[in-house]
Design an enzyme around this catalytic site. Sequence first.
Site, PDB file in Angstrom:
ATOM      1  N   THR A   1      -6.922   9.218   9.158  1.00  0.00           N
ATOM      2  CA  THR A   1      -6.649   7.940   8.504  1.00  0.00           C
ATOM      3  C   THR A   1      -6.490   6.793   9.510  1.00  0.00           C
ATOM      4  OG1 THR A   1      -4.287   8.471   8.505  1.00  0.00           O
ATOM      5  CG2 THR A   1      -5.515   9.004   6.498  1.00  0.00           C
TER       6      THR A   1
ATOM      7  N   LYS B   1       0.827  -1.215   0.000  1.00  0.00           N
ATOM      8  CA  LYS B   1       0.000   0.000   0.000  1.00  0.00           C
ATOM      9  C   LYS B   1       0.858   1.261   0.000  1.00  0.00           C
ATOM     10  CE  LYS B   1      -1.659  -1.655   3.754  1.00  0.00           C
ATOM     11  NZ  LYS B   1      -2.359  -1.959   5.010  1.00  0.00           N
TER      12      LYS B   1
ATOM     13  N   GLY C   1      -7.135   3.586  11.043  1.00  0.00           N
ATOM     14  CA  GLY C   1      -7.856   2.388  10.624  1.00  0.00           C
ATOM     15  C   GLY C   1      -7.944   2.151   9.129  1.00  0.00           C
ATOM     16  N   THR C   2      -7.179   2.881   8.340  1.00  0.00           N
ATOM     17  CA  THR C   2      -7.263   2.684   6.875  1.00  0.00           C
ATOM     18  C   THR C   2      -6.820   1.274   6.483  1.00  0.00           C
ATOM     19  OG1 THR C   2      -5.153   3.855   6.743  1.00  0.00           O
ATOM     20  CG2 THR C   2      -7.105   5.050   6.004  1.00  0.00           C
ATOM     21  N   GLY C   3      -5.742   0.795   7.123  1.00  0.00           N
ATOM     22  CA  GLY C   3      -5.230  -0.532   6.762  1.00  0.00           C
ATOM     23  C   GLY C   3      -6.237  -1.626   7.100  1.00  0.00           C
ATOM     24  N   CYS C   4      -6.837  -1.519   8.288  1.00  0.00           N
ATOM     25  CA  CYS C   4      -7.839  -2.512   8.723  1.00  0.00           C
ATOM     26  C   CYS C   4      -9.016  -2.512   7.751  1.00  0.00           C
ATOM     27  CB  CYS C   4      -8.363  -2.172  10.118  1.00  0.00           C
ATOM     28  SG  CYS C   4      -7.076  -1.930  11.350  1.00  0.00           S
TER      29      CYS C   4
HETATM   30  N1  LIG Z   1      -5.231  10.228   1.866  1.00  0.00           N
HETATM   31  C1  LIG Z   1      -5.609   9.130   1.210  1.00  0.00           C
HETATM   32  N2  LIG Z   1      -6.395   9.226   0.122  1.00  0.00           N
HETATM   33  C2  LIG Z   1      -6.815   8.112  -0.535  1.00  0.00           C
HETATM   34  N3  LIG Z   1      -6.460   6.866  -0.182  1.00  0.00           N
HETATM   35  C3  LIG Z   1      -5.665   6.705   0.895  1.00  0.00           C
HETATM   36  C4  LIG Z   1      -5.187   7.818   1.655  1.00  0.00           C
HETATM   37  N4  LIG Z   1      -4.439   7.353   2.690  1.00  0.00           N
HETATM   38  C5  LIG Z   1      -4.451   6.003   2.576  1.00  0.00           C
HETATM   39  N5  LIG Z   1      -5.161   5.611   1.491  1.00  0.00           N
HETATM   40  C6  LIG Z   1      -5.420   4.235   1.043  1.00  0.00           C
HETATM   41  O1  LIG Z   1      -5.870   3.518   2.176  1.00  0.00           O
HETATM   42  C7  LIG Z   1      -5.457   2.160   2.075  1.00  0.00           C
HETATM   43  C8  LIG Z   1      -4.726   1.791   3.354  1.00  0.00           C
HETATM   44  O2  LIG Z   1      -3.382   2.228   3.240  1.00  0.00           O
HETATM   45  P1  LIG Z   1      -2.446   2.721   4.400  1.00  0.00           P
HETATM   46  O3  LIG Z   1      -3.014   3.951   4.961  1.00  0.00           O
HETATM   47  O4  LIG Z   1      -1.057   2.779   3.869  1.00  0.00           O
HETATM   48  O5  LIG Z   1      -2.581   1.531   5.430  1.00  0.00           O
HETATM   49  P2  LIG Z   1      -2.049   1.425   6.911  1.00  0.00           P
HETATM   50  O6  LIG Z   1      -3.159   1.905   7.806  1.00  0.00           O
HETATM   51  O7  LIG Z   1      -1.762  -0.037   7.041  1.00  0.00           O
HETATM   52  O8  LIG Z   1      -0.825   2.298   7.007  1.00  0.00           O
HETATM   53  C9  LIG Z   1      -4.617   2.061   0.811  1.00  0.00           C
HETATM   54  O9  LIG Z   1      -5.431   1.618  -0.256  1.00  0.00           O
HETATM   55  C10 LIG Z   1      -4.167   3.479   0.595  1.00  0.00           C
HETATM   56  O10 LIG Z   1      -3.826   3.728  -0.739  1.00  0.00           O
HETATM   57  C1  LIG Z   2      -6.693  -3.021  17.439  1.00  0.00           C
HETATM   58  C2  LIG Z   2      -5.964  -2.337  16.331  1.00  0.00           C
HETATM   59  N1  LIG Z   2      -5.644  -3.028  15.212  1.00  0.00           N
HETATM   60  C3  LIG Z   2      -4.999  -2.409  14.201  1.00  0.00           C
HETATM   61  C4  LIG Z   2      -4.653  -1.081  14.289  1.00  0.00           C
HETATM   62  C5  LIG Z   2      -3.907  -0.417  13.156  1.00  0.00           C
HETATM   63  O1  LIG Z   2      -4.637   0.651  12.659  1.00  0.00           O
HETATM   64  P1  LIG Z   2      -4.193   1.480  11.358  1.00  0.00           P
HETATM   65  O2  LIG Z   2      -4.953   0.877  10.216  1.00  0.00           O
HETATM   66  O3  LIG Z   2      -4.576   2.873  11.634  1.00  0.00           O
HETATM   67  O4  LIG Z   2      -2.721   1.299  11.197  1.00  0.00           O
HETATM   68  C6  LIG Z   2      -4.999  -0.379  15.467  1.00  0.00           C
HETATM   69  N2  LIG Z   2      -4.685   0.921  15.622  1.00  0.00           N
HETATM   70  N3  LIG Z   2      -5.653  -1.037  16.470  1.00  0.00           N
END
Ligand SMILES: Nc1ncnc2c1ncn2[C@@H]1O[C@H](COP(=O)(O)OP(=O)(O)O)[C@@H](O)[C@H]1O
Ligand SMILES: Cc1ncc(COP(=O)(O)O)c(N)n1
Length: 270
Positions: free
Chosen positions: A205, A174, A207-210
Amino acid sequence: MRRTALTIAGSDSSGGAGIQADIKTMMANGVYAMSAITALTAQNTTGVTAILNATPEFLGQELDSVFTDIFPDAVKIGMVSERELICVIAEKLKQYQAKNIVVDPVMVATSGARLISEDAIDTLKQELFPLAAVLTPNIPEAEELTGMHIEHADDMIAAAKKIAEQYHCAVLCKGGHQLNDANDLLYFDDHYQWFCGKRINNPNTHGTGCTLSSAIASNLAKGYNLETSVERAKDYISGALAAMLDLGAGSGPMDHGFAIINKYTQEEED
Ligand SMILES: Nc1ncnc2c1ncn2[C@@H]1O[C@H](COP(=O)(O)OP(=O)(O)O)[C@@H](O)[C@H]1O
Ligand SMILES: Cc1ncc(COP(=O)(O)O)c(N)n1
């Protein structure tokens, strides 16, 4: 028949990440959501103050309860912070021949808290990665998994290829907020494909990954192939970010319910 999905992850008391984000996402994507909780976290948008892990025995019983009754069409795995918990998950997934397994190798929360112990990372790699249909590392996680430094789009391709070849599964690296806009790279079956999102100027952002991994699992549960599932999951997360919910003092949660405005919610919207 209604499709079903199971999340195996940690609870986030503030509701924006972890189990809570997963269940909201699965529901918004039209699948019936179930959960096996690996840990309770006391957290909000500014940080994590405490973690209480489930015992391996209890987690095993949660998984037995789910798999022997409502068999999930897909499984998403998020935060699992200890080796023994990872081993129980691997054992049960193999025992029940779980399918469509999405592994989000959660290591550090957006707020900075470490969510996995150092020594559990090797167990995650050995026990869970080989069972995954797809892994969804962000850039720091892909760096940790490969030992590579990721600075450019080409580095994302090289890192995803390395992980995919090592664990024989698809890898979605990602780009997210760290690099390369909102463009994510899927490496699978010896080739790669970019999924380009429009960057949304939203600092919230948490929880975006979850959310992304649960949306992918939901779409796999509904029978879409991996590429279409990623495409649809990107579309969903873009909508949830674009809804511009603004809660909490730190990086806040997204609006998981943006797509399910109906007669129960419309009246209260103004
Ligand atoms: N500002 C943003 N605008 C659009 N998509 C986003 C933005 N930030 C994150 N994403 C998308 O959200 C998803 C989760 O990515 P990311 O934020 O890197 O995950 P994590 O929470 O694991 O760091 C990916 O598809 C990423 O491209
Ligand atoms: C219980 C739990 N699981 C996963 C995440 C990661 O979150 P994020 O998607 O923001 O990195 C979190 N903050 N808490």
